[in-house]
Design a protein around this motif. Sequence first.
Motif, PDB file in Angstrom:
ATOM      1  N   GLU A 243       0.819  -1.208   0.000  1.00 14.04           N
ATOM      2  CA  GLU A 243       0.000   0.000   0.000  1.00 14.04           C
ATOM      3  C   GLU A 243       0.855   1.262   0.000  1.00 14.04           C
ATOM      4  N   ASP A 244       1.990   1.209   0.712  1.00 16.18           N
ATOM      5  CA  ASP A 244       2.811   2.402   0.905  1.00 16.18           C
ATOM      6  C   ASP A 244       4.257   1.959   1.168  1.00 16.18           C
ATOM      7  N   GLU A 245       5.199   2.530   0.463  1.00 14.19           N
ATOM      8  CA  GLU A 245       6.605   2.127   0.590  1.00 14.19           C
ATOM      9  C   GLU A 245       7.146   2.367   2.000  1.00 14.19           C
ATOM     10  N   ALA A 246       6.878   3.531   2.574  1.00 14.26           N
ATOM     11  CA  ALA A 246       7.392   3.847   3.911  1.00 14.26           C
ATOM     12  C   ALA A 246       6.805   2.903   4.960  1.00 14.26           C
ATOM     13  N   LEU A 247       5.517   2.622   4.868  1.00 18.47           N
ATOM     14  CA  LEU A 247       4.871   1.695   5.798  1.00 18.47           C
ATOM     15  C   LEU A 247       5.467   0.295   5.661  1.00 18.47           C
ATOM     16  N   TRP A 248       5.684  -0.154   4.433  1.00 18.56           N
ATOM     17  CA  TRP A 248       6.252  -1.481   4.184  1.00 18.56           C
ATOM     18  C   TRP A 248       7.662  -1.592   4.759  1.00 18.56           C
ATOM     19  N   GLN A 249       8.459  -0.553   4.621  1.00 17.13           N
ATOM     20  CA  GLN A 249       9.833  -0.589   5.136  1.00 17.13           C
ATOM     21  C   GLN A 249       9.867  -0.729   6.656  1.00 17.13           C
ATOM     22  N   GLN A 250       8.831  -0.256   7.332  1.00 20.96           N
ATOM     23  CA  GLN A 250       8.780  -0.323   8.794  1.00 20.96           C
ATOM     24  C   GLN A 250       8.616  -1.749   9.319  1.00 20.96           C
ATOM     25  N   VAL A 251       8.136  -2.667   8.491  1.00 21.27           N
ATOM     26  CA  VAL A 251       7.955  -4.049   8.952  1.00 21.27           C
ATOM     27  C   VAL A 251       9.288  -4.651   9.398  1.00 21.27           C
ATOM     28  N   ALA A 252      10.384  -4.197   8.806  1.00 19.26           N
ATOM     29  CA  ALA A 252      11.710  -4.722   9.154  1.00 19.26           C
ATOM     30  C   ALA A 252      12.081  -4.430  10.603  1.00 19.26           C
ATOM     31  N   GLU A 253      11.460  -3.440  11.201  1.00 21.23           N
ATOM     32  CA  GLU A 253      11.774  -3.051  12.575  1.00 21.23           C
ATOM     33  C   GLU A 253      10.969  -3.821  13.613  1.00 21.23           C
ATOM     34  N   THR A 254      10.033  -4.647  13.184  1.00 21.56           N
ATOM     35  CA  THR A 254       9.182  -5.364  14.136  1.00 21.56           C
ATOM     36  C   THR A 254       9.912  -6.577  14.710  1.00 21.56           C
ATOM     37  N   PRO A 255       9.635  -6.914  15.960  1.00 20.77           N
ATOM     38  CA  PRO A 255      10.254  -8.109  16.550  1.00 20.77           C
ATOM     39  C   PRO A 255       9.951  -9.373  15.747  1.00 20.77           C
ATOM     40  N   ALA A 256       8.738  -9.518  15.235  1.00 25.91           N
ATOM     41  CA  ALA A 256       8.384 -10.727  14.472  1.00 25.91           C
ATOM     42  C   ALA A 256       9.268 -10.871  13.239  1.00 25.91           C
ATOM     43  N   CYS A 257       9.496  -9.785  12.530  1.00 24.27           N
ATOM     44  CA  CYS A 257      10.325  -9.829  11.329  1.00 24.27           C
ATOM     45  C   CYS A 257      11.781 -10.119  11.694  1.00 24.27           C
ATOM     46  N   GLN A 258      12.288  -9.455  12.694  1.00 22.66           N
ATOM     47  CA  GLN A 258      13.682  -9.662  13.098  1.00 22.66           C
ATOM     48  C   GLN A 258      13.917 -11.096  13.580  1.00 22.66           C
ATOM     49  N   GLU A 259      12.948 -11.653  14.302  1.00 23.37           N
ATOM     50  CA  GLU A 259      13.070 -13.038  14.759  1.00 23.37           C
ATOM     51  C   GLU A 259      12.988 -14.007  13.579  1.00 23.37           C
ATOM     52  N   TRP A 260      12.153 -13.694  12.574  1.00 28.39           N
ATOM     53  CA  TRP A 260      12.041 -14.539  11.377  1.00 28.39           C
ATOM     54  C   TRP A 260      13.358 -14.536  10.615  1.00 28.39           C
ATOM     55  N   TRP A 261      13.945 -13.365  10.464  1.00 30.70           N
ATOM     56  CA  TRP A 261      15.241 -13.284   9.777  1.00 30.70           C
ATOM     57  C   TRP A 261      16.275 -14.167  10.478  1.00 30.70           C
ATOM     58  N   ALA A 262      16.335 -14.099  11.797  1.00 30.73           N
ATOM     59  CA  ALA A 262      17.291 -14.913  12.553  1.00 30.73           C
ATOM     60  C   ALA A 262      16.999 -16.406  12.345  1.00 30.73           C
ATOM     61  N   PHE A 263      15.728 -16.755  12.276  1.00 30.70           N
ATOM     62  CA  PHE A 263      15.299 -18.138  12.071  1.00 30.70           C
ATOM     63  C   PHE A 263      15.689 -18.638  10.682  1.00 30.70           C
ATOM     64  N   MET A 264      15.704 -17.759   9.695  1.00 27.83           N
ATOM     65  CA  MET A 264      15.958 -18.138   8.304  1.00 27.83           C
ATOM     66  C   MET A 264      17.421 -18.028   7.883  1.00 27.83           C
ATOM     67  N   GLN A 265      18.251 -17.343   8.649  1.00 30.01           N
ATOM     68  CA  GLN A 265      19.613 -17.016   8.207  1.00 30.01           C
ATOM     69  C   GLN A 265      20.490 -18.225   7.950  1.00 30.01           C
ATOM     70  N   ASP A 266      20.164 -19.387   8.523  1.00 33.48           N
ATOM     71  CA  ASP A 266      21.008 -20.564   8.317  1.00 33.48           C
ATOM     72  C   ASP A 266      20.776 -21.250   6.975  1.00 33.48           C
ATOM     73  N   ILE A 267      19.738 -20.853   6.240  1.00 36.71           N
ATOM     74  CA  ILE A 267      19.450 -21.545   4.977  1.00 36.71           C
ATOM     75  C   ILE A 267      19.477 -20.627   3.754  1.00 36.71           C
ATOM     76  N   MET A 268      19.858 -19.357   3.948  1.00 40.06           N
ATOM     77  CA  MET A 268      19.907 -18.442   2.803  1.00 40.06           C
ATOM     78  C   MET A 268      20.972 -17.376   2.996  1.00 40.06           C
ATOM     79  N   ALA A 269      21.308 -16.696   1.919  1.00 44.07           N
ATOM     80  CA  ALA A 269      22.293 -15.608   1.979  1.00 44.07           C
ATOM     81  C   ALA A 269      21.674 -14.429   2.732  1.00 44.07           C
TER      82      ALA A 269
END
Length: 107
Positions: free
Chosen positions: A62-88
């Motif tokens: 819907e909005d670029e600025a709003l979408w970029q903010q998802v990276a700051e959420t705990p859920a997103c940061q925890e997902w990234w940590a969960f996925m880092q062992d299988i991707m670049a």
Amino acid sequence: MSELIRKAFVMQLNQGCKAEYQKRHNEIWPELVKELKAHGGHNYSIFFHQATHQLFGYVEIEDEALWQQVAETPACQEWWAFMQDIMATNADNSPQSLELESVFYLA
């Protein structure tokens, strides 16, 4: 709602990790889904290229600025940590991602 913004990007999956990547996404955390939707994400798809192990992502937002903010959420940061062992990934565990330029669209 105004017209959605179409975004496409490429990420790199580690060789031999397709089944695990798909399993984790089939079991995506409800709190992450909630955040993606709350930050304006719609019609999110990820495709796998067998020969290169690349992941092609597509999402409408819907909005670029709003979408970029998802990276700051705990859920997103925890997902990234969960996925880092299988991707670049980058140093902050975010997926290495290359945004793709749209060159054709048929509505």
